[in-house]
Structure formats: C-alpha cells, structure tokens
Design a protein around this motif. Structure first.
Motif, mmCIF file in Angstrom:
data_model
loop_
_atom_site.group_PDB
_atom_site.id
_atom_site.type_symbol
_atom_site.label_atom_id
_atom_site.label_comp_id
_atom_site.label_asym_id
_atom_site.label_seq_id
_atom_site.Cartn_x
_atom_site.Cartn_y
_atom_site.Cartn_z
ATOM 1 N N SER A 48 0.816 -1.215 0.000
ATOM 2 C CA SER A 48 0.000 0.000 0.000
ATOM 3 C C SER A 48 0.849 1.263 0.000
ATOM 4 O O SER A 48 0.347 2.332 -0.329
ATOM 5 C CB SER A 48 -0.959 0.006 1.193
ATOM 6 O OG SER A 48 -0.256 0.186 2.394
ATOM 7 N N ALA A 49 2.133 1.154 0.333
ATOM 8 C CA ALA A 49 3.012 2.319 0.265
ATOM 9 C C ALA A 49 3.369 2.646 -1.183
ATOM 10 O O ALA A 49 3.571 3.813 -1.526
ATOM 11 C CB ALA A 49 4.284 2.076 1.072
ATOM 12 N N ALA A 50 3.443 1.646 -2.044
ATOM 13 C CA ALA A 50 3.803 1.855 -3.450
ATOM 14 C C ALA A 50 3.058 0.840 -4.322
ATOM 15 O O ALA A 50 3.618 -0.165 -4.730
ATOM 16 C CB ALA A 50 5.304 1.715 -3.633
ATOM 17 N N PRO A 51 1.771 1.085 -4.630
ATOM 18 C CA PRO A 51 0.975 0.077 -5.342
ATOM 19 C C PRO A 51 1.124 0.049 -6.855
ATOM 20 O O PRO A 51 0.792 -0.944 -7.481
ATOM 21 C CB PRO A 51 -0.458 0.453 -4.979
ATOM 22 C CG PRO A 51 -0.402 1.928 -4.837
ATOM 23 C CD PRO A 51 0.950 2.207 -4.223
ATOM 24 N N PHE A 52 1.610 1.130 -7.449
ATOM 25 C CA PHE A 52 1.699 1.156 -8.906
ATOM 26 C C PHE A 52 2.823 0.230 -9.364
ATOM 27 O O PHE A 52 3.925 0.268 -8.859
ATOM 28 C CB PHE A 52 1.926 2.581 -9.412
ATOM 29 C CG PHE A 52 0.725 3.467 -9.215
ATOM 30 C CD1 PHE A 52 -0.345 3.398 -10.078
ATOM 31 C CD2 PHE A 52 0.660 4.337 -8.143
ATOM 32 C CE1 PHE A 52 -1.462 4.189 -9.895
ATOM 33 C CE2 PHE A 52 -0.453 5.135 -7.948
ATOM 34 C CZ PHE A 52 -1.512 5.062 -8.815
ATOM 35 N N GLY A 53 2.516 -0.611 -10.324
ATOM 36 C CA GLY A 53 3.479 -1.584 -10.816
ATOM 37 C C GLY A 53 3.352 -2.923 -10.112
ATOM 38 O O GLY A 53 4.137 -3.821 -10.333
ATOM 39 N N LYS A 54 2.343 -3.062 -9.256
ATOM 40 C CA LYS A 54 2.101 -4.322 -8.555
ATOM 41 C C LYS A 54 0.654 -4.730 -8.778
ATOM 42 O O LYS A 54 -0.218 -3.893 -8.947
ATOM 43 C CB LYS A 54 2.362 -4.172 -7.060
ATOM 44 C CG LYS A 54 3.791 -3.837 -6.742
ATOM 45 C CD LYS A 54 3.976 -3.630 -5.266
ATOM 46 C CE LYS A 54 5.400 -3.191 -4.988
ATOM 47 N NZ LYS A 54 5.563 -2.687 -3.650
#
Length: 121
Positions: A48-54
């Motif tokens: 949830s800290a860095a969702p783009f690309g996952k």
C-alpha cells in the motif's frame, strides 16, 4: 512513470492506508497466535506504500477461508470501509481516478487477504 505515481500516491493518501495496515499488523502481532496475520498485514503495508506496478492474484483454494473469516471480524471490516471511502473520495475528481482505483484494489485485498499473492507487473 510508476515511480512518479507511487510518490504522488504516498503523499496524497497512500500514507493513510500504509499507517492503517501497520497499526493493524502491530495489534495482531501482540499475541503469538496473531503473528502470521500480522506478518501478512506488514506485507500489505509495503504494497500500500507503493501500489503502482504491482498486482494481486487471489487464490480460489478453501484453505484460507477460516483465516479470512476471522480477519473480517477482527480488522478486515475496518480496512475495507476505509479503503472504499478513500476510493470514492479520490474518484470524485478526474485526476484522482487512478488513485481511487488503487484504493478499490486494496479494498478487495482487505476483504480477502489470505490466499492473495502480490506480484510485480
């Protein structure tokens, strides 16, 4: 582009989701029985800290059904409500729609976290 999206995401609302997953993970980890659930929450906090690309792949096995039901009553409902609320707020603006869609993806994850696998796109 993913890096820029993740930075904007964290500043504009991902921080709230990240802190929520961390707090729920700490609360679950207080007891020895809850440590596996807490570890799962910490994995999702990282996502949830860095969702783009996952992306998230959900399993259809029934082995995690009991944990998902237990999770729903002891933390999941709060997380689902938070993610849906944030998703609706972001989708009210055209610029916020990609961020709102990420919150909806996290809401599904908060509903059924066990049996889910996070992978990079």
């Amino acid at each position: 582009m993913k890096l820029l999206g993740n930075i904007i995401w964290f500043v504009l609302g991902g921080f709230i989701s990240w802190v929520s997953w961390i707090v729920i993970g700490i609360l679950w980890s207080i007891t020895i029985i809850g440590i596996p659930i807490g570890r799962q929450c910490f994995k999702f906090a990282k996502m949830s800290a860095a969702p783009f690309g996952k992306n998230i792949q959900f399993s259809d096995r029934g082995s995690s059904l009991i944990l998902n039901i237990l999770w729903l009553f002891f933390g999941g409902f709060v997380m689902v409500t938070e993610e849906i609320t944030l998703g609706v707020i972001f989708c009210l603006t055209i610029v916020g729609i990609p961020f709102g869609l990420q919150h909806f993806k996290h809401a599904k994850l908060a509903l059924l976290p066990f049996g889910a696998t996070i992978y990079r796109i």
